[in-house]
Design a protein around this motif. Structure first.
Motif, PDB file in Angstrom:
ATOM      1  N   HIS A 188     -11.697  -3.688  15.223  1.00 18.25           N
ATOM      2  CA  HIS A 188     -10.673  -4.574  14.296  1.00 18.25           C
ATOM      3  C   HIS A 188      -9.246  -4.863  15.032  1.00 18.25           C
ATOM      4  N   LEU A 189      -9.446  -5.920  15.671  1.00 20.82           N
ATOM      5  CA  LEU A 189      -7.877  -6.585  15.975  1.00 20.82           C
ATOM      6  C   LEU A 189      -7.320  -6.661  15.150  1.00 20.82           C
ATOM      7  N   LEU A 190      -7.026  -7.257  13.862  1.00 21.06           N
ATOM      8  CA  LEU A 190      -6.874  -8.304  12.967  1.00 21.06           C
ATOM      9  C   LEU A 190      -7.226  -7.302  11.915  1.00 21.06           C
ATOM     10  N   GLN A 191      -5.933  -7.429  10.842  1.00 19.70           N
ATOM     11  CA  GLN A 191      -6.011  -6.056   9.837  1.00 19.70           C
ATOM     12  C   GLN A 191      -5.896  -6.404   8.594  1.00 19.70           C
ATOM     13  N   LEU A 192      -6.349  -6.559   7.037  1.00 20.71           N
ATOM     14  CA  LEU A 192      -6.052  -7.641   5.946  1.00 20.71           C
ATOM     15  C   LEU A 192      -3.941  -7.016   5.402  1.00 20.71           C
ATOM     16  N   PHE A 193      -3.279  -8.105   5.382  1.00 22.20           N
ATOM     17  CA  PHE A 193      -1.557  -7.744   4.986  1.00 22.20           C
ATOM     18  C   PHE A 193      -1.777  -6.643   4.065  1.00 22.20           C
ATOM     19  N   ASP A 194      -1.065  -5.866   3.988  1.00 19.22           N
ATOM     20  CA  ASP A 194      -0.101  -4.714   3.447  1.00 19.22           C
ATOM     21  C   ASP A 194      -0.059  -5.617   2.105  1.00 19.22           C
ATOM     22  N   ALA A 195       0.077  -4.749   0.650  1.00 18.99           N
ATOM     23  CA  ALA A 195       0.588  -5.492  -0.499  1.00 18.99           C
ATOM     24  C   ALA A 195       2.501  -5.920  -0.200  1.00 18.99           C
ATOM     25  N   LYS A 196       2.625  -5.324   0.584  1.00 17.44           N
ATOM     26  CA  LYS A 196       4.553  -5.139   0.758  1.00 17.44           C
ATOM     27  C   LYS A 196       4.657  -6.699   1.223  1.00 17.44           C
ATOM     28  N   ASP A 197       3.470  -6.769   2.373  1.00  9.95           N
ATOM     29  CA  ASP A 197       4.140  -8.304   3.519  1.00  9.95           C
ATOM     30  C   ASP A 197       3.593  -9.652   2.456  1.00  9.95           C
ATOM     31  N   TYR A 198       2.705  -9.360   0.730  1.00  8.54           N
ATOM     32  CA  TYR A 198       3.011 -10.487   0.525  1.00  8.54           C
ATOM     33  C   TYR A 198       4.257 -10.581  -0.488  1.00  8.54           C
ATOM     34  N   ASP A 199       4.585  -9.504  -0.929  1.00 10.28           N
ATOM     35  CA  ASP A 199       6.169  -9.639  -1.507  1.00 10.28           C
ATOM     36  C   ASP A 199       6.734  -8.192  -1.861  1.00 10.28           C
ATOM     37  N   ASP A 200       7.991  -8.177  -1.809  1.00 12.65           N
ATOM     38  CA  ASP A 200       9.328  -7.544  -0.959  1.00 12.65           C
ATOM     39  C   ASP A 200       9.165  -6.412  -2.455  1.00 12.65           C
ATOM     40  N   LYS A 201       9.085  -6.934  -3.996  1.00 14.22           N
ATOM     41  CA  LYS A 201       8.618  -6.313  -4.620  1.00 14.22           C
ATOM     42  C   LYS A 201       7.814  -5.249  -4.575  1.00 14.22           C
ATOM     43  N   MET A 202       6.316  -4.948  -3.726  1.00 13.00           N
ATOM     44  CA  MET A 202       5.666  -3.891  -3.921  1.00 13.00           C
ATOM     45  C   MET A 202       6.112  -2.932  -2.569  1.00 13.00           C
ATOM     46  N   ALA A 203       6.969  -3.026  -2.007  1.00 12.87           N
ATOM     47  CA  ALA A 203       7.881  -1.858  -0.619  1.00 12.87           C
ATOM     48  C   ALA A 203       7.403  -0.816  -1.236  1.00 12.87           C
ATOM     49  N   LYS A 204       7.998  -0.889  -2.685  1.00 15.24           N
ATOM     50  CA  LYS A 204       7.967   0.530  -2.853  1.00 15.24           C
ATOM     51  C   LYS A 204       6.771   1.055  -4.488  1.00 15.24           C
ATOM     52  N   TRP A 205       6.450   1.411  -4.528  1.00  9.55           N
ATOM     53  CA  TRP A 205       5.172   1.639  -5.664  1.00  9.55           C
ATOM     54  C   TRP A 205       6.041   1.887  -6.741  1.00  9.55           C
ATOM     55  N   ASN A 206       5.644   0.692  -7.550  1.00 11.35           N
ATOM     56  CA  ASN A 206       5.896   0.937  -9.043  1.00 11.35           C
ATOM     57  C   ASN A 206       5.516   0.547 -10.165  1.00 11.35           C
ATOM     58  N   MET A 207       5.059   1.854 -11.352  1.00 11.46           N
ATOM     59  CA  MET A 207       3.629   1.417 -12.368  1.00 11.46           C
ATOM     60  C   MET A 207       3.012  -0.086 -12.900  1.00 11.46           C
ATOM     61  N   GLU A 208       4.745  -0.611 -12.897  1.00 11.77           N
ATOM     62  CA  GLU A 208       4.807  -2.287 -13.867  1.00 11.77           C
ATOM     63  C   GLU A 208       4.335  -3.699 -13.335  1.00 11.77           C
ATOM     64  N   ASN A 209       4.516  -2.503 -11.097  1.00 12.82           N
ATOM     65  CA  ASN A 209       3.415  -4.033 -10.152  1.00 12.82           C
ATOM     66  C   ASN A 209       2.022  -4.091 -10.202  1.00 12.82           C
ATOM     67  N   PHE A 210       1.419  -3.480 -10.762  1.00 11.91           N
ATOM     68  CA  PHE A 210       0.060  -2.975 -10.666  1.00 11.91           C
ATOM     69  C   PHE A 210      -0.306  -3.362 -12.144  1.00 11.91           C
ATOM     70  N   PRO A 211      -1.701  -3.793 -11.970  1.00 13.34           N
ATOM     71  CA  PRO A 211      -2.520  -5.003 -10.994  1.00 13.34           C
ATOM     72  C   PRO A 211      -2.043  -5.827 -10.244  1.00 13.34           C
ATOM     73  N   PHE A 212      -2.327  -5.222  -8.705  1.00 15.68           N
ATOM     74  CA  PHE A 212      -1.930  -6.127  -7.545  1.00 15.68           C
ATOM     75  C   PHE A 212      -2.866  -6.734  -7.186  1.00 15.68           C
ATOM     76  N   ILE A 213      -2.840  -8.204  -7.102  1.00 12.68           N
ATOM     77  CA  ILE A 213      -4.357  -8.800  -6.431  1.00 12.68           C
ATOM     78  C   ILE A 213      -3.293 -10.253  -5.643  1.00 12.68           C
ATOM     79  N   PRO A 214      -3.986  -9.942  -4.545  1.00 10.29           N
ATOM     80  CA  PRO A 214      -3.546 -11.356  -4.049  1.00 10.29           C
ATOM     81  C   PRO A 214      -4.363 -12.481  -4.012  1.00 10.29           C
ATOM     82  N   HIS A 215      -3.428 -14.103  -4.185  1.00  8.34           N
ATOM     83  CA  HIS A 215      -4.143 -15.282  -5.053  1.00  8.34           C
ATOM     84  C   HIS A 215      -4.944 -15.662  -3.137  1.00  8.34           C
TER      85      HIS A 215
END
Length: 731
Positions: free
Chosen positions: A42-69
């Motif tokens: 694999h040369l490519l990988q899926l985005f990390d959660a924080k790549d979609y949304d800055d608030k996902m850079a730190k784990w916070n219970m209220e931000n889950f579930p997180f499912i990208p569109h």
């Protein structure tokens, strides 16, 4: 001009060799109308959660579930530099994209492995660029020149591979969503302190549960006493044999008094032969290897081997063109491969001591389309290996031998059963004696399997025999054994469908049904990861749950993830997507709903600590003084290095040092201490390229023209003759 994208550099080289292309450039070959380039997996990988949304850079219970569109891809991360792009992957992607954009390129051929993962690797690279050029697929089961050329004449439009691509994407996105959400939420809920996360995965947890269940079964096991009664008989011509007392087919008795009474009854009684049965039986060789059976065979036969190691070695031999595709679930060959198999057999049988007994036949045990799923069983190719490492030779020999066995005579033995009756109305049962004589060795010669003969004397029905002696013995029932990698792989292969026999039609049908935990390609990685995250440990060859693993199974509330039926059904759905019986969208919606529900379940549970991470300051043992700057040398995660590294000192002995790795050795504290104190260390157990063990004095000296260090090897005077044979790694 056509661009061919291979999965690895070694495969690209195989294609270039087949096309007789010598023009090697930076990152590709060019010649004869082709540009042949490669990925590194694999040369490519899926985005990390924080790549979609800055608030996902730190784990916070209220931000889950997180499912990208919409799922997006980026250059894969450097495993050694957290959060940084892998520069090697970035460079190779740039080379590939430059080739794809060239004006003289009119077609693209993906030559990645013919499986879900290979399809995904090629497609993510090609379609991320959106060139609009025609894309084709090269589908091969081996990389010999003959097959490469034949394959290039029969390339398929990549659009035909859409079901395989859908299954690959479905698997990748599903595992990302489950892993990111449930690992994050479980860690926040059940872990105290910062450290390695509580890893939750679709394949990880059911595999852990298999090991946990066996551990609990052993713990709950209550040993029971049982007894056996044996008697020694003598025939009229003076030959003796033993019989085991049996009633209604049972020879183990809980009631000792009952057997003691029979023992007393035997005194001064007569006996005679009630029945004698002689049966000639045929023993067929075990089926050809699929990956799981190969891993099970090697890990149970050779100490220190893991499933992961077997896969890596098999993959290496495959890329060297000596065996067919190893990541297969099938134990038979497609019927269309009969001609090829006959050709291979003709080449590899030459010079064998039993060559005259090897005969090619097209039997259903070997060739059966109905029992092949995607890829046929693993067999050698027509190329005879010239240079293999000892590990590669061991795996290649197992595959070669298993192939040859199919075309050897069937082994035959004679089974004799004698029933001896005692002349007493008080004794209801009979004494049973069993004998076995090997008549035809057949395929057992290939691996020198010795059959022990159990000889019984010649008797006729109604012959009188004398009771010589008898013995009453006590025994204790034994608990089941802990799982080994072999037994675990077998359960994973069929999602625990209760197949008792490793061989046979029933087992093959269960494997091909699609119900499984993971795939042949991923099971070894799952076992390795369970060890790495601390959920299981090994004792000799056995796998056991750790305390952390047990607490996770007993506490984690999403019980579906431990359920073999649930996970087996998910894997079956992915197989059905490949067969166009189910849609990727339907599967992903099911996964997204399951993930959202699971997050809600975890949040609503009581706060319990499964894992507490304590971080005490590590006291580093000083191994000696740095030969460059005089500061202390200490052990780090990746090497033994100078403690003054922050100020620029670069002295280090890497734990994965290439020179030592080539000699099958890793640096130890003792070795480093000796080097720092005496400038030289005597190192035992070095292994040459030919697999010979030897010892030598090693020095680690600074190069005169740069700041790096190099190894020097010396031999004691009395070792020099030995070294001439052993040090062939230098040749």
């Amino acid at each position: 001009m056509k661009v061919i994208i291979a999965e690895k550099p070694s495969v690209a080289k195989n294609i270039a060799d087949a096309l007789k292309i010598k023009g090697k450039k930076d990152g590709y070959f060019e010649g004869n109308g082709y540009l042949i380039t490669w990925a590194f997996g694999h040369l490519l990988q899926l985005f990390d959660a924080k790549d979609y949304d800055d608030k996902m850079a730190k784990w916070n219970m209220e931000n889950f579930p997180f499912i990208p569109h919409q799922f997006r891809y980026k250059v894969k991360s450097d495993p050694r530099k957290k959060g940084k792009e892998d520069l090697g992957a970035k460079k190779q992607l740039k080379i590939i994209y430059t080739l794809l954009k060239r004006q003289d390129v009119d077609a693209i051929i993906s030559a990645c492995d013919y499986d879900r993962e290979g399809q995904l690797i090629g497609d993510t690279i090609i379609y991320n660029l959106k060139t609009g050029k025609k894309v084709y697929r090269l589908l091969l089961n081996e990389w010999t020149p003959e097959e490469v050329l034949k394959g290039l004449d029969n390339i398929k439009p990549n659009t035909e591979m859409k079901p395989l691509q859908d299954a690959g994407i479905g698997r990748q996105w599903a595992d990302w969503v489950i892993g990111i959400n449930l690992t994050s939420v479980a860690t926040l809920k059940y872990q105290k302190g910062k450290g390695q996360a509580l890893n939750i995965g679709r394949v990880l947890l059911p595999t852990l549960k298999i090991i946990y269940d066996r551990d609990k079964e052993i713990e709950r096991f209550v040993p029971e006493d049982y007894f056996k009664l044996a008697a020694q008989f003598k025939t009229q011509d003076g030959n003796e044999y033993e019989g085991m007392y049996s009633e209604n087919g049972e020879s183990q008795f809980k009631d000792k008094a009952c057997l003691e009474q029979i023992e007393q009854e035997l005194k001064e009684k007569h006996a005679s032969i009630l029945d004698k049965q002689v049966e000639r039986k045929r023993e067929y060789p075990p089926y050809l290897f699929n990956l799981s059976n190969l891993q099970g065979y090697i890990t149970s036969k050779y100490k220190g081997w893991t499933s992961d190691k077997v896969l890596k070695i098999a993959q290496s031999i495959y890329e060297k063109k000596y065996i067919t595709y190893p990541r297969t679930a099938s134990s038979v060959l497609e019927e269309s491969l009969a001609g090829k198999a006959a050709n291979v057999l003709e080449k590899i049988k030459k010079g064998l001591p039993y060559e005259s007994e090897i005969r090619f036949t097209k039997s259903k045990r070997v060739f059966d389309n109905s029992k092949v799923e995607s890829h046929s069983a693993i067999i050698p190719t027509y190329l005879i290996p010239k240079s293999l490492t000892p590990d590669e030779q061991l795996v290649y020999t197992a595959i070669k031998n298993r192939f040859i066995m199919q075309f050897m005579p069937v082994a035959e033995h004679e089974e004799t059963k004698i029933l001896t009756k005692i002349s007493s109305s008080e004794i209801k049962g009979l004494f049973v004696s069993k004998g076995k004589v090997q008549l035809v060795e057949g395929w057992k010669k290939v691996e020198k399997q010795e059959s022990k003969d159990t000889l019984l004397p010649f008797v006729n029905i109604s012959d009188p025999v004398q009771i010589v002696s008898c013995s009453l013995t006590s025994h204790v029932t034994k608990p089941p054994k802990h799982h080994t990698e072999k037994t675990l792989l077998k359960v994973m292969e069929t999602a625990g469908k209760g197949i008792e026999k490793e061989e046979g039609e029933e087992m093959m049908e269960a494997v091909l049904s699609g119900y499984s935990i993971g795939t042949p390609a991923t099971r070894a990685e799952t076992i390795k990861k369970l060890k790495m995250v601390g959920y299981i440990t090994t004792q000799n060859k056995y796998l056991l749950c750790t305390d952390l693993g047990r607490r996770l199974v007993e506490t984690f509330p999403v019980k579906e993830l431990f359920d073999l039926e649930f996970t087996g059904r998910l894997e079956k759905t992915l197989a059905d997507i490949e067969k166009q019986k189910y849609t990727k969208e339907g599967f992903l919606n099911l996964i997204f709903e399951f993930t959202a529900k699971s997050v809600t379940t975890i949040k609503s549970e009581k706060d319990i600590t499964i894992h507490e991470v304590t971080r005490g300051k590590k006291s580093n043992e000083v191994l000696g003084k740095c030969p460059v700057c005089g500061h202390d040398v200490i052990e780090g995660q990746k090497g033994f290095g100078c403690s003054n590294w922050k100020s620029g000192c670069k002295f280090v002995v890497w734990k994965n040092d290439k020179f030592l790795s080539a000699l099958k050795k890793k640096p130890t504290k003792t070795m480093v201490k000796a080097l720092l104190k005496n400038g030289v260390a005597l190192v035992k157990g070095l292994t040459s390229k030919k697999g010979n063990k030897f010892e030598a004095y090693l020095r680690y000296e600074k190069n005169p023209d740069n700041e790096f260090f190099s190894w020097k090897m010396e031999f004691a005077p009395n070792q020099k003759q030995k070294a001439a044979h052993s040090a062939d790694h230098l040749n």
